[in-house]
Design an enzyme around this catalytic site. Structure first.
Site, PDB file in Angstrom:
ATOM      1  N   ASP A  45      42.345  47.051  32.115  1.00  0.00           N
ATOM      2  CA  ASP A  45      41.063  47.591  31.668  1.00  0.00           C
ATOM      3  C   ASP A  45      41.137  49.029  31.146  1.00  0.00           C
ATOM      4  O   ASP A  45      40.389  49.410  30.276  1.00  0.00           O
ATOM      5  CB  ASP A  45      40.006  47.476  32.784  1.00  0.00           C
ATOM      6  CG  ASP A  45      40.496  48.034  34.114  1.00  0.00           C
ATOM      7  OD1 ASP A  45      41.546  48.707  34.125  1.00  0.00           O
ATOM      8  OD2 ASP A  45      39.839  47.790  35.134  1.00  0.00           O
ATOM      9  N   ASP A  71      44.532  41.678  37.661  1.00  0.00           N
ATOM     10  CA  ASP A  71      44.007  42.772  38.469  1.00  0.00           C
ATOM     11  C   ASP A  71      43.297  42.166  39.666  1.00  0.00           C
ATOM     12  O   ASP A  71      42.811  41.042  39.588  1.00  0.00           O
ATOM     13  CB  ASP A  71      42.955  43.569  37.680  1.00  0.00           C
ATOM     14  CG  ASP A  71      43.581  44.439  36.618  1.00  0.00           C
ATOM     15  OD1 ASP A  71      44.812  44.609  36.662  1.00  0.00           O
ATOM     16  OD2 ASP A  71      42.838  44.932  35.757  1.00  0.00           O
ATOM     17  N   ASP A 110      46.582  50.916  30.486  1.00  0.00           N
ATOM     18  CA  ASP A 110      46.989  49.511  30.543  1.00  0.00           C
ATOM     19  C   ASP A 110      47.389  48.987  29.169  1.00  0.00           C
ATOM     20  O   ASP A 110      48.042  47.960  29.054  1.00  0.00           O
ATOM     21  CB  ASP A 110      45.840  48.640  31.080  1.00  0.00           C
ATOM     22  CG  ASP A 110      45.602  48.852  32.559  1.00  0.00           C
ATOM     23  OD1 ASP A 110      46.563  49.238  33.253  1.00  0.00           O
ATOM     24  OD2 ASP A 110      44.470  48.642  33.016  1.00  0.00           O
TER      25      ASP A 110
END
Ligand code: ADP
Ligand code: MG
Length: 759
Positions: free
Chosen positions: A646, A332, A650
């Site tokens: 997170d 990310d 996901d």
């Protein structure tokens, strides 16, 4: 009095439940109440199987087949009057057991400590303060906050809920989610699956948020009642452990054959049978690499502990091995590669661009127009833009001192609260609005809305309800039909719309994270769905914030690349923002080659994606669902993928990746549950550190195996060849056992825990 509540809280009104539990609906329990209830109700956890006591662990050291053989040999020697041999063997058995015990006990303790670290937490209000505490410390009456991605920590009666959807498969077996609402009272007979005003322990919040008061904890929850039925978590064996088990078994069989040959030859040659028996037993003991599996476990466990020091918490043992073999890290951007201490830099209003000075979550700084400070209190449009940011917000600021704050919640929203404070936006103005409900942010829609009732006439006159919207400009601007300019609301001309999108792209190219703010007057609060509220909006402004790359990220990226590991960045942010950060970190080259947006990704078939996936380093404006496709494509190209995440959405990608990595600070419980590893500091550099440790552990285990096998083979060969060619035995039984003790144990185990070698 509290006991009453444990019966059918869904059948009572919220007010009744709160009264019976003695909970203040805003402030939660007081410290005194908590203290008393901890004593009364105990910890909020399910009964588990008992942990192995140290004594049992020590006793276990003697149950091994080899050790039993040795004990038998000692008894035989004793009967034959060979006291020296008997005592020596017993001594060696005990020494060996002590060494084994110490190692295993340490490993056991290291693992237990790690489990503690992985324990879930709950967001609660106590004494009027928002806190995050370990879920085991919850007591009945606690006021808990539930957000998308949370594991519900106890059974609780809902007080309010905003599109709160909960998946209750753990309790009801039903895998589709149920929408919850704090309905006043349900029939007493209502079954668990239909108790929509309750949230139950062990279920998962998949959307929205809400508040609830805990009605029962631990074994008294519905989950506790069926806990006997819940399967125990199995300790998993790693692929390496499994293979070593096979190798170990093979060596045992081989040893038995060789030892039998030596024994038979010795007898045939006329050696003393008792002596030969002891030789055979000792040799078997020496040849069998009894420590193999144990040492691997110890190396893995202690390796995991070293990883924790580097902020990587391993949840599944096999991940330690897989980590060392990772070929690509998909990370990310926001918060992992960047600091996540966002600062508002620009407020773009229809006719002017204001810049903002200051750093991080501090209110020191000013607003400027053409480099001249302005008085933000006097700029009505700026005040409107910032109050939308502050009212369309679920986060809170906690004062550290007069000007510094800590953000509880989303840092992006924290930055908006700070900007509002910087502009002197006062709380009173905000109190002209009564919160009605919220359409929460989600990473697919990329925007959120809050709905308020007005108590007095505000910015646009009128006291009808109003919706405040903020979100990614490319998803919000298309929903706007009007624009607020110079105190008037006018139609949004196509030229203006194009102009705004251009400004958006220009700021994004400077690595800004951008939000658009807008509003809409509502006729009523009857139909508050996303489709009916988020349309015909009035555009107010754009807010640009900086999120500097983490200082250590650049070096970590370089280190990963040097070690032959690809790095890819995956983000929901604008393409230009992503590219600017990627350039800064040397993840990609200067142009948009090697980058894909969510929209482009959608047009690619899985085959086409597979063809491009190894050359793509930046994925922008993607949704969590896209991550799953990316992992699959990478796996199809034989990559070993480490993937971060997170949110709730996901989780599938984290499960699919060989190494799913959840964020420890900003990650949801659901993401953590789905992961193999939790990044305690959310920091990209820690992933690279963990890979490094993973490789070191693998290397150590290999060294250890080489060492043990080579000296065992040496011993067996010496004895075997001597027997075969009719030489006297080169080693006495006690010598064999002694060599085995001093080589197999300490030096071998030391190899297993050695530091990583450079390179
Ligand atoms: P990432 O975490 O990869 O940066 P997100 O999915 O969090 O991506 O954000 C994507 C976009 O959604 C951001 O660029 C921003 O415009 C918008 N956004 C992020 N957080 C919020 C929020 N709390 N409310 C409204 N919009 C948001
Ligand atoms: Mg995010």
């Amino acid at each position: 009095m509290i006991d009453e509540i444990e019966t059918q809280p869904w059948h009572k009104t919220t007010a009744q439940v709160l009264r019976e539990l003695g909970t203040d609906p805003q402030k939660g329990l007081t410290a005194a109440q908590v203290q008393q209830r901890v004593a009364e109700f105990g910890p909020n956890k399910l009964n588990e199987g008992k942990a192995i006591s140290p004594l049992a662990l020590f006793a276990e050291q003697f149950t091994d087949f080899i050790v039993l053989t040795l004990i038998a040999a000692a008894i035989v020697s004793g009967f034959l009057g060979e006291w020296l041999d008997a005592t020596a063997i017993v001594g060696i058995v005990i020494l060996n057991a002590i060494l084994g015990f110490v190692q295993e006990y340490r490993a056991e303790r290291a693992l237990a400590a790690l489990k503690q670290l992985a324990a879930p937490t709950a967001q609660i209000m106590r004494d009027g303060e928002l806190q995050s505490i370990p879920s085991v410390d919850l007591v009945p009456g606690d006021l808990i906050l539930l957000r998308s991605g949370d594991l519900v920590p106890a059974d609780a009666r809902l007080i309010d809920a905003y599109i709160l959807k909960v998946e209750e498969a753990a309790l009801t077996g039903e895998s589709s989610s149920v929408e919850k609402s704090p309905i006043e009272s349900l029939d007493a007979e209502t079954t668990i699956a239909d108790r929509v005003n309750m949230a139950h322990a062990g279920t998962v919040v998949v959307q929205g948020r809400g508040r609830a008061v805990v009605t029962s904890t631990g074994m008294k929850t519905e989950l506790g009642r069926i806990a006997g039925l819940v399967e125990q978590i199995q300790e998993e064996e790693t692929p390496l452990q499994k293979r070593l088990d096979q190798v170990g078994r093979f060596i045992v069989y081989l040893t038995i054959v060789i030892v039998a040959i030596i024994f038979v030859f010795g007898i045939l040659r006329g050696d003393n049978p008792v002596e030969m028996f002891l030789v055979a037993v000792s040799l078997a003991v020496a040849a069998v690499p009894e420590g193999l599996a144990a040492v691997v476990t110890i190396a893995l466990a202690l390796g995991m502990r070293r990883m924790v020091r580097r902020h990587a918490l391993i949840r599944r043992l096999p991940a330690v091995e897989t980590l060392g073999a990772a070929t690509i890290i998909c990370s990310d951007k926001t918060g992992t590669l960047t600091e996540n201490e966002l600062t508002v830099r620009e407020v773009v209003l229809p006719d002017r661009v204001l810049t903002v000075t200051g750093e991080g979550f501090s209110t020191v700084g000013e607003f400027r127009l053409n480099d001249q400070p302005i008085r933000p209190e006097e700029d009505a449009h700026l005040q409107l833009a910032l109050s939308i940011g502050a009212l369309c917000n679920t986060s809170e600021l906690q004062a550290l001192d007069d000007t510094h704050f800590r953000v509880i919640g989303d840092p992006t929203e924290g930055a908006l609260l700070i900007a509002a404070k910087k502009a002197g936006l006062d709380a009173e103005q905000i109190h002209d609005y009564n919160f009605v409900t919220e359409l929460p942010f989600d990473a697919t829609r990329k925007r959120m809305t809050t709905i308020y009732e007005r108590t007095v006439e505000t910015f646009e006159g009128g006291i009808e309800p109003v919706a405040f919207v903020k979100g990614a400009p490319d998803t919000v601007i298309p929903l706007c039909t009007q624009i607020r300019n110079n105190g008037k609301t006018v139609a949004l001309a196509p030229a203006m719309r194009a102009e705004l999108l251009k400004t958006n792209a220009r700021l994004a190219a400077q690595a800004r994270r951008l939000l658009a703010v807008a509003y809409r007057r509502l006729d009523s609060t009857d139909d508050l769905t996303v489709g009916s509220v988020e349309r015909d909006l009035v555009f107010v402004g754009l807010i640009g914030m900086i999120d500097p790359p983490r200082a250590e990220a650049k070096a970590a990226v370089a280190q990963a690349l040097r070690a032959g590991i690809h790095v890819a960045m995956i983000t929901g942010d604008h393409l230009e923002t992503a590219l600017a950060v990627a350039r800064d970190l040397n993840i990609s080259t200067s142009d948009a080659n090697g980058a894909l947006t969510g929209a482009q990704l959608e047009r690619l078939t899985q085959k086409e994606l597979e063809a491009r996936v190894l050359d793509t380093h930046v994925y922008a404006r993607v949704s969590p669902e896209d991550k799953l496709r990316i992992v699959r494509a990478l796996k199809a190209r034989d990559q070993i993928v480490a993937m971060t995440g997170d949110g709730v959405n996901d989780a599938p990608a984290l499960k699919e990746a060989q190494i799913g990595i959840a964020m420890g600070i900003n990650g949801t419980d659901v993401a953590k549950e789905a992961s193999d590893m939790v990044l305690l500091d959310d920091n990209f550099a820690s992933i690279v550190g963990a890979v490094q440790e993973g490789r070191a552990i693998f290397d150590n285990i290999r060294k250890f195996i080489h060492f043990v096998l080579s000296h065992n083979i040496g011993e067996v060969l010496a004895m075997f060849v001597a027997t075969m060619v009719g030489l006297p035995l080169p080693l006495l039984p006690i010598q064999i056992l002694w060599i085995n003790l001093v080589t197999d144990s300490l030096p071998a185990r030391a190899l297993g825990v050695e530091q990583a070698e450079p390179g």
